[in-house]
Design an enzyme around this catalytic site. Structure first.
Site, PDB file in Angstrom:
ATOM      1  N   CYS A 197       0.805  -1.226   0.000  1.00 55.20           N
ATOM      2  CA  CYS A 197       0.000   0.000   0.000  1.00 55.20           C
ATOM      3  C   CYS A 197       0.844   1.285   0.000  1.00 55.20           C
ATOM      4  CB  CYS A 197      -1.002  -0.042   1.143  1.00 55.20           C
ATOM      5  SG  CYS A 197      -2.389   1.073   0.840  1.00 55.20           S
ATOM      6  N   ARG A 246     -12.281   6.883  -1.032  1.00 55.51           N
ATOM      7  CA  ARG A 246     -11.260   5.902  -0.690  1.00 55.51           C
ATOM      8  C   ARG A 246     -11.760   4.531  -1.125  1.00 55.51           C
ATOM      9  NH1 ARG A 246      -7.264   7.569   2.408  1.00 55.51           N
ATOM     10  NH2 ARG A 246      -6.589   5.467   2.933  1.00 55.51           N
ATOM     11  N   HIS A 271      -3.514  -5.585   2.381  1.00 53.82           N
ATOM     12  CA  HIS A 271      -3.102  -5.662   3.787  1.00 53.82           C
ATOM     13  C   HIS A 271      -3.831  -6.839   4.438  1.00 53.82           C
ATOM     14  CE1 HIS A 271      -1.720  -1.385   4.334  1.00 53.82           C
ATOM     15  NE2 HIS A 271      -2.739  -1.042   3.578  1.00 53.82           N
TER      16      HIS A 271
END
Ligand code: GLN
Length: 242
Positions: free
Chosen positions: A97, A130, A194
Site C-alpha cells: 500500500c 477511498r 493488507h
C-alpha cells in the site's frame, strides 16, 4: 551469516509503516523459514538510520497514512541508489500500500507531491472515494487467489512495461477501473493488499522466499509445509467473496 540458507531480511521503518498488521508479514516469513530449519535474521531500519543492503536477501516496506508517507519519503530518498541497485540485481522486495506507492515516481495528493523511489515505472494520484474493503486477486505467483483488505485513497497507474501482480477478482486494486492489482517487476512485488497479506496467502510467501534463495545460487526449492489452517483461511474468504 549462519548456514547458506539463512536469509537476511530488512524491514524499513516499522514504527511508521505498519498499517492493518503489515508487520505480521515479517512474522510469516520468519516462521516459514524456521519451520523448514532455515532461519533468518530481521534487521529493522528506523528513522535516522541508514539501511545497509549488503548481504540482504529480502526487503519489506509496509503501508502508511499520507502523513507517515510524507515523513519517510525524504529518508527513503537517501537510500534510493542502494535500493535501486538491489532491485536491479534481482533482490526481493515486498511493499504494501503506502510502501507500494513509494516504489513509484510519485504520489500526487492534489497540489502536493510525495516523491517516490522510482524503483518501478508507476505513479499514484489520489481519488475519491477511498477504496476500502475486501480484495481478491488472481496472480501467477500464487496458486490460490490472493485475499486481503484494501484501504487507500491513492490510484496507482503502471507504466506500459510493468506487469500487474494480478487481476482483480473482487474489490478495487490499483485504481478501481483497470482490473489490475499491484505490480510485479523483477523480484519486486507491490500490492494494496493488507490484512496482513502473507498469513492467508502462503503460496505468495513461499514465492518470495524461493526467489530470495535462488538469488543466492540455491535451487530455491522449499520443503512443503502443512498449510491446512492458512489454506482454510484463504478458502473461507474466497467463498465469501465469490
Ligand atoms: N496513504 C495511502 C493512501 O491512502 C496509503 C494507505 C495505506 O497504506 N493503506 O492511498
Amino acid at each position: 551469516m549462519g548456514n547458506g540458507r539463512e536469509l537476511q531480511i530488512l524491514h524499513l521503518y516499522p514504527e511508521l509503516l505498519n498499517l492493518y498488521g503489515d508487520s505480521g508479514n515479517i512474522l510469516v516469513l520468519r516462521k516459514r523459514l524456521e519451520w523448514r530449519h532455515l532461519g533468518c535474521t530481521v534487521h529493522e531500519v528506523h528513522m535516522g538510520e541508514r539501511a545497509s543492503l549488503t548481504g540482504i536477501d529480502l526487503v519489506f516496506i509496509g503501508g502508511g497514512s499520507d502523513r507517515e508517507q510524507r515523513i519517510v519519503c525524504d529518508e527513503l530518498q537517501r537510500q534510493r541508489s542502494e535500493l535501486a541497485a538491489f532491485v536491479e540485481d534481482g533482490g526481493v522486495l515486498l511493499a504494501v500500500c503506502g510502501g507500494y506507492q513509494l516504489l513509484g515516481h510519485s504520489y500526487l495528493m492534489g497540489n502536493e507531491e510525495v516523491r517516490g523511489l522510482s524503483l518501478v515505472d508507476l505513479y499514484t494520484d489520489r481519488g475519491s472515494p477511498r477504496l476500502i474493503g475486501n480484495v481478491m486477486v488472481e496472480s501467477r505467483i500464487a496458486p490460490q487467489p490472493i485475499v486481503g483488505y484494501e484501504n487507500h485513497g491513492g490510484r496507482t497507474h503502471l507504466g506500459a512495461r510493468v506487469e500487474p501482480l494480478g487481476r482483480v477478482l473482487f474489490g478495487n486494486g490499483n485504481d478501481g477501473k483497470s482490473g489490475q492489482e499491484g505490480c510485479l517487476y523483477r523480484n519486486v512485488v507491490g500490492t494494496y493488499v493488507h490484512g496482513p497479506l502473507l498469513p492467508k496467502n502462503p503460496g505468495m510467501a513461499d514465492w518470495l522466499l524461493s526467489r530470495a534463495l535462488e538469488r543466492r545460487g540455491d535451487t530455491g526449492e522449499l520443503e512443503p509445509l502443512d498449510d491446512t489452517e492458512e489454506l482454510a483461511a484463504n478458502e473461507t474468504m474466497r467463498k465469501r467473496l465469490l
